[in-house]
Motif scaffolding. Structure first.
Motif, short mmCIF file in Angstrom:
data_model
loop_
_atom_site.label_atom_id
_atom_site.label_comp_id
_atom_site.label_asym_id
_atom_site.label_seq_id
_atom_site.Cartn_x
_atom_site.Cartn_y
_atom_site.Cartn_z
N PHE A 104 -1.31 -23.93 14.33
CA PHE A 104 -2.73 -23.70 14.12
C PHE A 104 -3.11 -22.24 14.42
N ASN A 105 -2.21 -21.50 15.01
CA ASN A 105 -2.51 -20.13 15.44
C ASN A 105 -1.95 -19.13 14.42
N TRP A 106 -2.74 -18.85 13.39
CA TRP A 106 -2.27 -17.93 12.35
C TRP A 106 -3.41 -17.08 11.82
N LEU A 107 -3.00 -15.97 11.19
CA LEU A 107 -3.91 -15.08 10.47
C LEU A 107 -3.34 -14.84 9.08
N CYS A 108 -4.21 -14.62 8.13
CA CYS A 108 -3.78 -14.27 6.77
C CYS A 108 -4.46 -12.98 6.34
N PHE A 109 -3.69 -11.95 6.05
CA PHE A 109 -4.22 -10.71 5.49
C PHE A 109 -4.07 -10.77 3.98
N HIS A 110 -5.17 -10.65 3.26
CA HIS A 110 -5.17 -10.91 1.83
C HIS A 110 -4.66 -9.71 1.02
N LYS A 111 -4.17 -10.04 -0.18
CA LYS A 111 -3.56 -9.02 -1.03
C LYS A 111 -4.57 -8.01 -1.58
N ASP A 112 -5.88 -8.32 -1.50
CA ASP A 112 -6.88 -7.35 -1.95
C ASP A 112 -7.25 -6.35 -0.86
N THR A 113 -6.55 -6.39 0.28
CA THR A 113 -6.66 -5.30 1.25
C THR A 113 -6.16 -4.02 0.59
N PHE A 114 -6.87 -2.90 0.77
CA PHE A 114 -6.48 -1.69 0.05
C PHE A 114 -6.79 -0.43 0.86
N ILE A 115 -6.13 0.66 0.46
CA ILE A 115 -6.38 1.99 1.04
C ILE A 115 -7.08 2.84 -0.01
N HIS A 116 -8.12 3.53 0.42
CA HIS A 116 -8.89 4.40 -0.47
C HIS A 116 -8.72 5.85 0.00
N LEU A 117 -8.23 6.70 -0.91
CA LEU A 117 -8.10 8.13 -0.62
C LEU A 117 -8.86 8.92 -1.67
N GLU A 118 -9.61 9.92 -1.23
CA GLU A 118 -10.29 10.84 -2.14
C GLU A 118 -9.71 12.23 -1.93
N TYR A 119 -9.38 12.91 -3.03
CA TYR A 119 -8.71 14.20 -2.91
C TYR A 119 -8.98 15.06 -4.14
N SER A 120 -8.77 16.33 -3.97
CA SER A 120 -8.73 17.27 -5.09
C SER A 120 -7.35 17.92 -5.07
N LEU A 121 -6.97 18.58 -6.16
CA LEU A 121 -5.63 19.14 -6.26
C LEU A 121 -5.61 20.60 -5.81
N LEU A 122 -4.57 20.91 -5.07
CA LEU A 122 -4.36 22.27 -4.60
C LEU A 122 -4.09 23.19 -5.79
N HIS A 123 -4.63 24.39 -5.73
CA HIS A 123 -4.35 25.36 -6.79
C HIS A 123 -2.87 25.71 -6.74
N ASP A 124 -2.22 25.61 -7.90
CA ASP A 124 -0.78 25.82 -7.96
C ASP A 124 -0.45 27.29 -8.09
N ALA A 125 0.35 27.80 -7.14
CA ALA A 125 0.84 29.17 -7.24
C ALA A 125 1.91 29.23 -8.33
N THR A 126 2.06 30.40 -8.94
CA THR A 126 3.08 30.56 -9.98
C THR A 126 4.42 30.79 -9.29
N SER A 127 5.11 29.67 -9.04
CA SER A 127 6.38 29.71 -8.31
C SER A 127 7.21 28.51 -8.70
N ILE A 128 8.49 28.74 -9.00
CA ILE A 128 9.37 27.65 -9.42
C ILE A 128 9.64 26.70 -8.26
N SER A 129 9.46 27.16 -7.04
CA SER A 129 9.77 26.32 -5.87
C SER A 129 8.90 25.08 -5.81
N ASP A 130 7.77 25.07 -6.51
CA ASP A 130 6.88 23.90 -6.52
C ASP A 130 7.36 22.81 -7.46
N PHE A 131 8.35 23.08 -8.30
CA PHE A 131 8.80 22.10 -9.28
C PHE A 131 9.16 20.78 -8.58
N PRO A 132 8.71 19.62 -9.10
CA PRO A 132 8.15 19.38 -10.44
C PRO A 132 6.63 19.51 -10.55
N TYR A 133 5.93 19.89 -9.47
CA TYR A 133 4.49 20.14 -9.58
C TYR A 133 4.27 21.45 -10.34
#
Length: 638
Positions: A104-133
């Motif tokens: 009788f001692n249980w918990l259920c965490f539902h599959k609609d639990t989610f993580i929300h992240l808001e972000y913008s993209l970093l300006h990409d420098a002209t450098s091959i070291s960033d590949f594949p970005y």
């Protein structure tokens, strides 16, 4: 996800791309159900981010079905993997032993639990070291984030480079059947506002880029510039020794050292992969290290699928690497291992080895024919205290490390069917003399079809597939396995080798001809594609995979199936018939495949009959028992 008992700990991961700049509105929303609202005041849930506690709630303040939100501080989120841990303590009575064992001692965490992240993209420098970005951004559907560009009449090196670059980029997402599209330069106006990768040999580089660098023929050349079409986008040039340049980009330890916008590859690239490596690590199977928290019995089951081209043999074994808490009652602590719920090995845990223990054992003979199985690892973790006093489950644990592995052997089989696909064309951890035939290099659809097929092959081979490219089938290919994608409306090769096909074309190559193995409705023949696995016309021990249709557009319409290894390899067959909706029919033409399929069906029939006999016998025994009980009761009444 259900959790039982007094203590429980559950972890899961999310990833932050290093080029994502987080905003302030980041959170996890947790939806859960509890069995009893009237829990003790100390019953609680606590949420951690990277082992930092963020929020705790008391369960008796929440309804049976509830939701709560936990803000995720952006300064606590790291680049790469992040760990969310949800710990719960649920107490129903004063008797913790009773609470631990109570259903009788249980918990259920539902599959609609989610993580929300808001972000913008970093300006990409002209450098091959960033590949594949910025050509790939992991947080979004990256397939449309760049296009590969080749001239309208590409050379063999340019066409091969386009296919190889598509394989490399798609390999950064091992969980999705994706590919990167190649376009001709004449169509660039449609795509010029995207990031672009130009594949150009030494004769074409100056037509598209003012090259002031001195590069030798046997050197690779990589250059990144700001796009003249869209200042927010980039263009990457791959030239001179195209193969060497792409191979250098495929090795992240090398590409990260390319700090400038241009790089000449004037060094030899060492092959760091052991071609004879047949150890399949848990990490290769996409399992991370698994931590099991809590006292007494804790277990985890792993689904193990043996890669195509490998097999279990007499010398196959499983090597489990693990660590565990040092405060256990080691007289009784143990690890037990099961294959398909059958116990196969056990070991007593040791205080001397708590931080670096392992268990290696041979796989029993009765499991050696399996292609996949469930591996259950169960720990028994008793505490020194035996009076049911509970401690934080964080200090009572066992961790199964992702360095654990299964040792296999190469199958080295003499005969293959599509059930073995992508073998023999792509084998686990080793190349297998693969050649592609592109009759018309200017046919961009053909280049993209090969990119689709090889990108999916590469994901299952655990290697960066190498191949050669030809425009015809010739004596140079006598020791190679061959893939030929050819349509009757665009190519002549398929007409030359029509007599070699199991499912052949009619005289004008407008339709397939039905035969004793496959019958095709007349009005559907133009909408079908056949995949046929043949013996190579140049060598009896090599194979040729033919993907053909009356129309190249029809082949392209089946790209979803062509990119799905499981769809192609689900049957013992050497011919598949498919349309844009998937596989429609299959057949086996070679005698050994016919025998294999009949054996499989016979075994299935025997198994089914055995199960039915077992059920009938049990039913009869139950019936006899009931009759006997009835007779005894009647006799007692008298």
């Amino acid at each position: 996800m259900y959790v039982n008992g007094v203590f429980s700990t559950n972890t899961f991961y999310f990833s932050k791309d290093k080029y994502a700049i987080l905003n302030d509105n980041n959170y996890i929303k947790i939806n859960f159900t509890q069995t009893n609202k009237e829990k003790y005041d100390c019953s609680s849930i606590t949420v951690y981010l990277n082992d930092i506690p963020l929020k705790s709630i008391q369960l008796n303040n929440f309804d049976l079905n509830s939701t709560f939100t936990v803000p995720l501080p952006k300064n606590k989120i790291t680049d790469g993997p992040n760990i969310i841990t949800i710990k719960s303590f649920t107490k129903l009575t004063e008797d913790l032993c009773c609470d631990e064992l109570s259903t009788f001692n249980w918990l259920c965490f539902h599959k609609d639990t989610f993580i929300h992240l808001e972000y913008s993209l970093l300006h990409d420098a002209t450098s091959i070291s960033d590949f594949p970005y910025p050509y790939i951004i992991s947080q979004r559907d990256f397939v449309e984030n760049c296009y590969i560009v080749i001239p309208d009449n590409p050379s063999l090196d340019e066409a091969k480079g386009a296919i190889k670059m598509s394989i490399l980029l798609s390999n950064y997402n091992p969980y999705k059947n994706s590919f990167f599209r190649t376009i001709n330069y004449s169509n660039i106006d449609k795509y010029k506002n995207s990031n672009l990768i130009f594949i150009l040999d030494k004769n074409n580089i100056n037509k598209y880029f003012e090259n002031n660098y001195i590069v030798s023929e046997n050197e690779g050349f990589i250059k990144e510039i700001q796009s003249p079409y869209d200042k927010a986008k980039k263009i990457l040039f791959i030239s001179y020794d195209i193969d060497k340049s792409i191979n250098a980009l495929s090795k992240s330890k090398l590409s990260r050292q390319m700090l400038n916008s241009s790089q000449i590859i004037d060094f030899e690239l060492a092959d760091q992969k052991d071609d004879d490596d047949t150890d399949i690590s848990f990490k290769d199977l996409n399992y991370n290290s698994v931590k099991l928290n809590g006292a007494l019995s804790q277990s985890r089951t792993f689904y193990i699928q043996i890669p195509k081209g490998l097999k279990l043999s007499d010398d196959s074994y499983i090597n489990l690497n693990f660590r565990y808490s040092s405060i256990l009652n080691f007289e009784n602590a143990s690890i037990n291992v099961y294959i398909n719920d059958v116990p196969v090995n056990t070991k007593q845990l040791s205080k001397d080895l708590f931080n670096n223990d392992k268990l290696r054992f041979k796989i029993p003979k009765e499991f050696l024919n399996l292609k996949a199985f469930n591996l259950k690892v169960e720990f028994y973790l008793p505490l020194i205290k035996s009076n049911c006093d509970f401690i934080d489950d964080n200090v009572c644990f066992a961790t199964i490390l992702d360095s654990s592995y299964i040792h296999c052997s190469y199958s080295n089989q003499s005969s293959y069917s599509l059930y073995d696909y992508p073998a023999p064309f792509a084998m686990y951890n080793r190349s297998n003399s693969l050649s592609l035939i592109v009759e018309d290099l200017s046919n961009i659809d053909k280049i993209n079809l090969y990119s689709i097929v090889l990108s999916s092959m590469n994901k299952s081979s655990n290697d960066f597939i190498d191949f050669d490219l030809y425009t015809s089938i010739n004596s140079n290919l006598k020791n190679d396995n061959i893939i030929l994608i050819s349509s009757a409306d665009k190519d002549t090769l398929i007409k030359k080798y029509n007599d070699n096909l199991y499912l052949q074309y009619n005289d004008d190559f407008s339709n397939f001809i039905s035969n004793d193995k496959i019958n095709i409705v007349n009005n559907n023949k133009n909408d079908l594609v056949s995949i046929q696995l043949l013996k190579s016309p140049l060598h009896q021990d090599k194979y040729m995979l033919v993907i053909t249709s009356p129309s190249i557009n029809t082949i392209y319409s089946t790209k979803d199936t062509l990119s799905n290894i499981n769809a192609i390899s689900s049957n013992i067959a050497d011919v598949l018939i498919l349309n844009e909706k998937g596989v429609k029919d299959y057949a086996y033409y070679r005698e050994e495949l016919s025998k294999a399929n009949k054996k499989t069906r016979w075994v299935d029939t025997v198994n089914f009959q055995a199960k039915m006999i077992f059920v009938i016998v049990i039913f009869i025994l139950v019936l006899i028992s009931l009759v006997i009980i009835s007779i005894i009761r009647e006799a007692q009444k008298k």
